[in-house]
Every structure is written in structure tokens, then in C-alpha cells.
Design an enzyme around this catalytic site. Structure first.
Site, PDB file in Angstrom:
ATOM      1  N   GLU A 289       0.863  -1.191   0.000  1.00  0.00           N
ATOM      2  CA  GLU A 289       0.000   0.000   0.000  1.00  0.00           C
ATOM      3  C   GLU A 289       0.892   1.232   0.000  1.00  0.00           C
ATOM      4  O   GLU A 289       1.855   1.303   0.755  1.00  0.00           O
ATOM      5  CB  GLU A 289      -0.859   0.101   1.278  1.00  0.00           C
ATOM      6  CG  GLU A 289      -1.917  -0.946   1.467  1.00  0.00           C
ATOM      7  CD  GLU A 289      -2.677  -0.737   2.794  1.00  0.00           C
ATOM      8  OE1 GLU A 289      -2.634   0.381   3.361  1.00  0.00           O
ATOM      9  OE2 GLU A 289      -3.295  -1.697   3.266  1.00  0.00           O
TER      10      GLU A 289
ATOM     11  N   GLU B  10     -13.258   5.467   0.721  1.00  0.00           N
ATOM     12  CA  GLU B  10     -14.086   4.535   1.514  1.00  0.00           C
ATOM     13  C   GLU B  10     -14.953   5.357   2.470  1.00  0.00           C
ATOM     14  O   GLU B  10     -14.620   5.530   3.635  1.00  0.00           O
ATOM     15  CB  GLU B  10     -13.187   3.566   2.286  1.00  0.00           C
ATOM     16  CG  GLU B  10     -12.336   2.701   1.375  1.00  0.00           C
ATOM     17  CD  GLU B  10     -11.374   1.834   2.163  1.00  0.00           C
ATOM     18  OE1 GLU B  10     -11.714   0.674   2.443  1.00  0.00           O
ATOM     19  OE2 GLU B  10     -10.287   2.315   2.508  1.00  0.00           O
TER      20      GLU B  10
ATOM     21  N   LYS C 172     -15.897   4.288   6.153  1.00  0.00           N
ATOM     22  CA  LYS C 172     -14.846   3.779   7.038  1.00  0.00           C
ATOM     23  C   LYS C 172     -14.748   4.656   8.294  1.00  0.00           C
ATOM     24  O   LYS C 172     -14.799   5.886   8.194  1.00  0.00           O
ATOM     25  CB  LYS C 172     -13.519   3.821   6.275  1.00  0.00           C
ATOM     26  CG  LYS C 172     -12.409   2.999   6.882  1.00  0.00           C
ATOM     27  CD  LYS C 172     -11.207   3.014   5.948  1.00  0.00           C
ATOM     28  CE  LYS C 172     -10.137   2.048   6.403  1.00  0.00           C
ATOM     29  NZ  LYS C 172      -8.994   2.054   5.483  1.00  0.00           N
TER      30      LYS C 172
ATOM     31  N   GLU D  58      -8.912   8.630   6.596  1.00  0.00           N
ATOM     32  CA  GLU D  58      -9.232   7.221   6.335  1.00  0.00           C
ATOM     33  C   GLU D  58     -10.299   7.069   5.241  1.00  0.00           C
ATOM     34  O   GLU D  58     -10.367   6.049   4.574  1.00  0.00           O
ATOM     35  CB  GLU D  58      -9.722   6.535   7.616  1.00  0.00           C
ATOM     36  CG  GLU D  58      -8.641   6.317   8.663  1.00  0.00           C
ATOM     37  CD  GLU D  58      -7.567   5.353   8.185  1.00  0.00           C
ATOM     38  OE1 GLU D  58      -7.907   4.221   7.798  1.00  0.00           O
ATOM     39  OE2 GLU D  58      -6.383   5.735   8.197  1.00  0.00           O
TER      40      GLU D  58
END
Length: 387
Positions: free
Chosen positions: A188, A244, A247, A253
Site C-alpha cells: 500500500e 471509503e 470507514k 481514512e
């Protein structure tokens, strides 16, 4: 990937391992190009819950199961966060944490070396820079630095970007344990395109700049590698495809994507690396948060969240601390309007003002958002937090 919660059982049972591969890999292998099978995710990041010492045995079992099914082209590994290192600066000082180095990392490296697999690592220059932005040049983290370099006193190797430094710290840590040739795979990397008010440098401009530049570096042929490993190919995965939006955690995040949840592009990007940087013609919005925010902020209920969950979070916030929710009791100065949104927003702000210094956050599992606009009204004064 094998979910974290299955590692313990798979490590102890070859038949369970065989069954997992038979169910999750074998039926799809002829139609899908599967090349990597990762066991768990960042297992060594959090305190051990009984999984640490089962990690490498589970990796061995899965590799054996693949062999049983005559699948030889899938590499088995596990992704780690950079906090598997106890020292990463200068890069030549890279050292694995003493609690995992001998008992877990060394046997893992032996397995990866023997099976010609990779050490999978999650590498985020964004977090390294944000945690130490006073001392690390932003352009150096974004691959934009023209005249900022760092020379490692232990090796005399000169670095022109932060990512190379972080990767070489891992390479030197592996070398220190006797495995100088295990390849690194970036499991990642990325840069957030937005975040909370107190999250410096999370914006579209920086995200596009980092991702475009890292793609250019990683797709250049012949391979560039790093100062300690010149010419080495570094396979990599950009995190993430989508923002996302559900999340939990800090705002960043929910903002690492290349696309919005509806599938539209956040900015122009070419994962092949074929598009020259000069051909990205659409101007990027100028960054406004590359310096820390100074001033007061408040913690409010976010738009469109689940009311039942907000009610639970309100109860939690009010049960913590000293007089956190006194002002929203019947007849008190913030009781009206008698709405869940306003009561919970007051409770969130009040909780955060009391507990920020001891690690409290304005998150409430994604139910809360920060605002620089004072929500106080009339006699009702919302407690704010000064950054």
C-alpha cells in the site's frame, strides 16, 4: 487475502488450509490472474492477540496447500506496516522491533527467501511527513524537491525523496538479519485527498502530485530502484481505488481514493505511467492546509448518519468526564432545540474539549465531523477545542 481471524486455526490445521485454498483459489484460478496470496493484514502492528506466532506457520501451510493443488505461480506473503521497525533513520540504521525480530521476522524472511516471495510493506510518506512536518520538506515527500537531498552518514547514499528512505530502512533491516536479497513489494502507498481540519496536507493537490509521481517512478524502465537497491523492480499497489466513505476513524481514512464512491475521478491519473506529467492539463485546486490549522474547532454530528448510532454515541459521550452534558438537560441553556442533532453535537464538542489532550477524538465511529464555524447560539455556548 486470508482474514486475520482465520490465521490461528489455519496455522494448526493443514486440512483447513487445504480447504481454504480449494474454496477460495482453485475455482477461480483458471480465469483470474491470481499472483499473490496474503495472510492477514498488518498483524504485527497491534498488540499480540495470539496471532503473531501463528503467522509464519499459517504462511507455510497455505504455500503447502497451493503446492498440493499444483499451483506454483502464487507467492505467499503478509503485509506489514512500517512500525515493524524500531529504527528507520538514517535508513542504514533500519532495525526490526526487538519483540518480533528473532521469533517472527527471521523465520518469515527465511520462508520468503526460500519461496522467492516478497516482503510486503505498507509505506506512507504522508504519515511520516505529517508527524514531523517541521523537519521534513513537503516537496521531498511529494517527489518534487529540486534541491533538497539527504545523505545517509552510514553509507554516503544520497536520497531525493522520502519513499526511498523508508524502503531502504526496510532493506537494511532485512540485511541486518542476514537476508539482503528478499525483494520488497509495496502493498500500500498513497496520499489522502481530504481529511479533518486538524490533518495537515491532506488535499487533492498533494494527493494527485504524490500518486502521479510515485507511478512515474515505479513504472520507469529500466527500473530506478532505490539508492541501496539501484535497478531493483518494486511492484506496488496504490491505496486506494475508491474513497471509503463509510470507514471509521480520522477523516483521511475516508479519502485515500482515486475515485469518488460514485465512480467519478477525483483527479486525472494514469496507472500505466504512460501519460507524461505535462499532459495532465486539468488544473488542480491549490492546497489550503499545508500548514497546521490554528484556531478553534468544534465537533458536530456528520450529515446523513444513522440516528440510532448517534443516540448511542450521545449516551456514551454524556457518561464520560465531568458535567459533559449538563447544558443539554431539561430547562438548561442548550436544551432547546430539543433535537438529537443539537444535543449530540453539544455532547461531542463537550467530550472532545475535555478529552482531546488525553487522546480523545472527534470521530465517534465516523458519526462526527469537525467544523471551524462556532455552532453556539443565544445563551448556549458550545465548548470548542483550540488547535
Amino acid at each position: 487475502m486470508i482474514p486475520n481471524e482465520l490465521i490461528q486455526n489455519i496455522s494448526k490445521s493443514q486440512s483447513l488450509s487445504d480447504h481454504w485454498v480449494k474454496t477460495n483459489v482453485v475455482p477461480y484460478y483458471s480465469d483470474v490472474k491470481i499472483r499473490y496470496l496474503l495472510v492477514g493484514n498488518e498483524i504485527l502492528t497491534n498488540p499480540d492477540t495470539g496471532t503473531w506466532f501463528n503467522l509464519v506457520p499459517a504462511m507455510r501451510r497455505i504455500k503447502a496447500s497451493l503446492k498440493t493443488h499444483k499451483i506454483t505461480k502464487i507467492k505467499v506473503g503478509t503485509p506489514s506496516a512500517l512500525n515493524v521497525l524500531e529504527s528507520s533513520f538514517p535508513p542504514s540504521n533500519g532495525t526490526f522491533r526487538s519483540d518480533i525480530s528473532g521469533p517472527i521476522i527471521k523465520p518469515m524472511l527465511r520462508f520468503l527467501d526460500r519461496t522467492k516471495s516478497f516482503f510486503f510493506i505498507d509505506v506512507y510518506p504522508y504519515f511520516a511527513w505529517a508527524d514531523n512536518h517541521q523537519n521534513i520538506n513537503l516537496d521531498y515527500a511529494l517527489f518534487k524537491a529540486k534541491n533538497v537531498t539527504y545523505t545517509d552518514p552510514g553509507t554516503n547514499l544520497t536520497y531525493t525523496n522520502l519513499l526511498d528512505q523508508m524502503l531502504d530502512a526496510v532493506a537494511f533491516a532485512m540485511k541486518r538479519l542476514g537476508y539482503p536479497d528478499v525483494r520488497i513489494f509495496i502493498a500500500e502507498t498513497g496520499w489522502p485527498n481530504d481529511g479533518d481540519i486538524d490533518q495537515i496536507g491532506a488535499n487533492i493537490y498533494n494527493s494527485a502530485t504524490f500518486n502521479r509521481n510515485v507511478i512515474k517512478k515505479l513504472t520507469t524502465k529500466p527500473a530506478i530502484g532505490t539508492p541501496a537497491r539501484p535497478g531493483w523492480v518494486i511492484p506496488s499497489i496504490i491505496f486506494a481505488l475508491y474513497n471509503e466513505n463509510q470507514k471509521p476513524g480520522p477523516g483521511t481514512e475516508r479519502h485515500f481514493g482515486l475515485l469518488y464512491p460514485n465512480g467519478t475521478k477525483i483527479y486525472e491519473i494514469d496507472l500505466s505511467g504512460d501519460t507524461p506529467l505535462s499532459e495532465y492539463t486539468k488544473p488542480l485546486p491549490a492546497p489550503t492546509n499545508n500548514e497546521p490549522y490554528k484556531g478553534k474547532i468544534w465537533c458536530m454530528v456528520a450529515k446523513g448518519v444513522n440516528e440510532t448510532a448517534v443516540g448511542d454515541a450521545l449516551s456514551y459521550a454524556c457518561s464520560q468526564g465531568n458535567k459533559t452534558c449538563d447544558a443539554i438537560q431539561t430547562g438548561k441553556e442548550c436544551y432547546k432545540p430539543d433535537s438529537l442533532f443539537w444535543h449530540a453535537s453539544y455532547a461531542f464538542s463537550s467530550y472532545w474539549a475535555q478529552f482531546k489532550k488525553s487522546g480523545g477524538t472527534c470521530s465517534f465511529n465516523g458519526l462526527a465531523t469537525m467544523t471551524p464555524k462556532d455552532p453556539s447560539f443565544g445563551h448556549c455556548k458550545f465548548p470548542g477545542t483550540t488547535l
